[in-house]
Design a protein around this motif. Structure first.
Motif, short mmCIF file in Angstrom:
data_model
loop_
_atom_site.label_atom_id
_atom_site.label_comp_id
_atom_site.label_asym_id
_atom_site.label_seq_id
_atom_site.Cartn_x
_atom_site.Cartn_y
_atom_site.Cartn_z
N LEU A 295 -3.10 -2.97 -6.05
CA LEU A 295 -3.70 -4.30 -6.15
C LEU A 295 -3.14 -5.11 -7.32
N TYR B 91 0.86 -1.19 0.00
CA TYR B 91 0.00 0.00 0.00
C TYR B 91 0.90 1.23 0.00
N GLN C 157 2.73 -3.50 -12.62
CA GLN C 157 1.29 -3.73 -12.43
C GLN C 157 0.59 -3.82 -13.78
N ARG D 259 -0.65 -7.99 -6.88
CA ARG D 259 -1.11 -9.28 -6.35
C ARG D 259 -1.78 -10.13 -7.41
N LYS D 260 -1.71 -9.72 -8.67
CA LYS D 260 -2.44 -10.42 -9.73
C LYS D 260 -1.93 -11.83 -10.00
#
Length: 184
Positions: free
Chosen positions: A86, A59, A130, A89-90
């Motif tokens: 987020l 975060y 990401q 974390r894929k």
């Protein structure tokens, strides 16, 4: 964006470790332009009336904390989540790469030493992975830029990892798992 006033600091940071401290509090480790810092979040584990929103690894937050005179554990006053990242974390490879990028900075820098260039590089790299698939080229490029920031331009990653505790054994293991996950 750092501000200092009466032993209160504000900065942006990325959470990279989290430990329980007591029944109601947690210790959060952050990497920021101020360096690697650890904060005590009193009441963060309380159910119901906690003044802190739940926080997880990676975060990115705007932090405000009190700086003690005789300790390296800062008291977290407040934080605001900017980006939960987020996308890191894929899948396992992206998560592992994120961990490697962060630990490479954390393990090769002194605690509470300002790292604005390292932090900017980390932010850029985490934003990139990401959106794009992980490759050995991305890992090599990140390592090269980090070497350059540390004054080791044109050097080998072994030089930088040698500065880590234990000669960087943990970093080498993480890098090997990452390369194995890529199937290389």
């Amino acid at each position: 964006m750092e501000k200092e006033s009466n032993h209160i600091l504000s900065t942006t940071g990325i959470a990279f470790r989290k430990y329980p401290y007591s029944e109601s509090s947690s210790i959060l480790y952050w990497i920021s332009s101020l360096g690697c810092i650890k904060t005590l979040a009193k009441g963060a584990r309380k159910t119901g009336k906690s003044s802190f929103a739940p926080i997880d690894l990676f975060y990115e937050c705007e932090l405000t904390f009190y700086v003690p005179k005789k300790s390296d554990l800062y008291l977290l006053k407040e934080y605001q989540i900017i980006d939960p990242m987020l996308g890191l974390r894929k899948d396992w490879t992206t998560f592992l790469c994120s961990t490697y990028f962060i630990e490479l900075v954390v393990q090769t820098a002194e605690e509470r030493t300002p790292l604005p260039e390292c932090y900017a590089l980390l932010q850029k790299a985490l934003a990139f992975i990401q959106k794009k698939p992980i490759s050995l080229k991305i890992i090599d490029r990140y390592e090269e830029r980090l070497l350059s920031i540390h004054g080791l331009e044109g050097g080998k990653i072994e030089q930088l990892m040698g500065q880590a505790p234990g000669g960087g054994k943990k970093l080498w293991e993480t890098r090997k798992r990452l390369v194995d996950a890529l199937g290389l």
